[in-house]
Design a protein around this motif. Structure first.
Motif, PDB file in Angstrom:
ATOM      1  N   VAL A 174       8.288  -3.797  10.555  1.00  0.00           N
ATOM      2  CA  VAL A 174       7.231  -3.745   9.554  1.00  0.00           C
ATOM      3  C   VAL A 174       7.355  -4.893   8.556  1.00  0.00           C
ATOM      4  O   VAL A 174       6.349  -5.542   8.205  1.00  0.00           O
ATOM      5  CB  VAL A 174       7.249  -2.392   8.820  1.00  0.00           C
ATOM      6  CG1 VAL A 174       6.305  -2.409   7.617  1.00  0.00           C
ATOM      7  CG2 VAL A 174       6.850  -1.263   9.770  1.00  0.00           C
TER       8      VAL A 174
ATOM      9  N   LEU B  55       2.921  -5.006  15.644  1.00  0.00           N
ATOM     10  CA  LEU B  55       3.621  -3.728  15.575  1.00  0.00           C
ATOM     11  C   LEU B  55       3.734  -3.095  16.958  1.00  0.00           C
ATOM     12  O   LEU B  55       4.786  -2.548  17.321  1.00  0.00           O
ATOM     13  CB  LEU B  55       2.895  -2.778  14.626  1.00  0.00           C
ATOM     14  CG  LEU B  55       2.977  -3.113  13.136  1.00  0.00           C
ATOM     15  CD1 LEU B  55       1.964  -2.278  12.361  1.00  0.00           C
ATOM     16  CD2 LEU B  55       4.391  -2.876  12.588  1.00  0.00           C
TER      17      LEU B  55
ATOM     18  N   PRO C 151       2.709   2.373   8.871  1.00  0.00           N
ATOM     19  CA  PRO C 151       3.034   1.725  10.145  1.00  0.00           C
ATOM     20  C   PRO C 151       4.183   2.412  10.872  1.00  0.00           C
ATOM     21  O   PRO C 151       4.165   2.503  12.107  1.00  0.00           O
ATOM     22  CB  PRO C 151       3.425   0.302   9.731  1.00  0.00           C
ATOM     23  CG  PRO C 151       2.773   0.091   8.414  1.00  0.00           C
ATOM     24  CD  PRO C 151       2.729   1.427   7.738  1.00  0.00           C
TER      25      PRO C 151
END
Length: 244
Positions: free
Chosen positions: A213, A207, A240
């Motif tokens: 994602v 990430l 995220p």
């Protein structure tokens, strides 16, 4: 094995800007240190394991610990050197960083040459917040048993490998029951708990390096993006998308 470390008696208080993939080689201090990445993701490695922290976490490095830093994504690394031990830990740990502690760390490391009373007051509140900061179970211990290390190596190479412990045990030359016992004995974790830690570790790195994602979810072994997001939120307190 880690390289021969440098010895810097005083742990610096400073802001270091690191490019993705850059790091600080093995070293140790006679002081304790807080390492906090206000942006990017920071990993700290010692002979005992690996600790990783996004912007909602910091890494505690006790005095005398030989350690390396590694940045993933452009990283603003805030280092706080401490002669005292406000949290009483003698092993590395990941600590929760709330909004107030985040701003205190950033302010305190902005100008280490500042000796004003105002900065000393910031330090006092920072230490108070550190005492209240809970530990987070985000770590990957290093295996000493060769059979356990073999399983860890297989899954570290491919965290999406979905094989169970029995099948992995056949590849590593160990019985499922033996490996289950070793995970608890060496890591104080069950195999599923360790595998989740491994996948989160890989997910944070990907990430930080800009992977979507959905891509990260499947690469790291989750059955769907929603399953990944749920685990991520429960672990880090944010999705995220908000974290990065």
């Amino acid at each position: 094995m880690m390289s021969i470390p440098r010895h810097a008696p005083i742990a610096p208080t400073a802001l270091r800007r690191l490019a993705s993939g850059a790091g600080i080689d093995a070293h140790r201090h006679d002081d304790h240190q807080i390492a906090y990445a206000a942006s990017g993701v920071l990993a700290v490695t010692t002979d005992r394991g690996h600790w990783i922290a996004p912007a909602t976490r910091a890494i505690w490095v006790p005095a005398g610990t030989v350690h390396e830093h590694r940045a993933y994504g452009p990283t603003n690394l805030h280092l706080v050197g401490l002669s005292d031990n406000p949290i009483g830990l003698d092993a590395p740990a990941v600590l929760a960083v709330g909004p107030l502690l985040r701003e205190l760390i950033i302010a305190y490391t902005a100008d280490p040459s500042d000796t004003s009373e105002a900065r000393q007051r910031i330090r006092g509140v920072l230490l108070d917040q550190l005492e209240r900061s809970p530990q987070q179970p985000i770590r990957l211990p290093v295996a000493t048993d060769s059979r356990l290390a073999a399983v860890c190596e297989i899954l570290s190479a491919d965290p999406a490998d979905g094989r169970g412990l029995a099948e992995l045990g056949r590849a590593a030359g160990a019985a499922e029951r033996t490996l289950s016992r070793l995970f608890r004995q060496e890591f104080a974790m069950t195999f599923p708990q360790w595998r989740t830690q491994l996948r989160l570790h890989h997910a944070l790195i990907q990430l930080a390096e800009g992977e979507p994602v959905t891509t990260v979810a499947y690469r790291c072994g989750w059955s769907s993006p929603s399953a990944f997001i749920d685990v991520f939120r429960r672990t880090f307190g944010q999705t995220p998308g908000k974290q990065f």
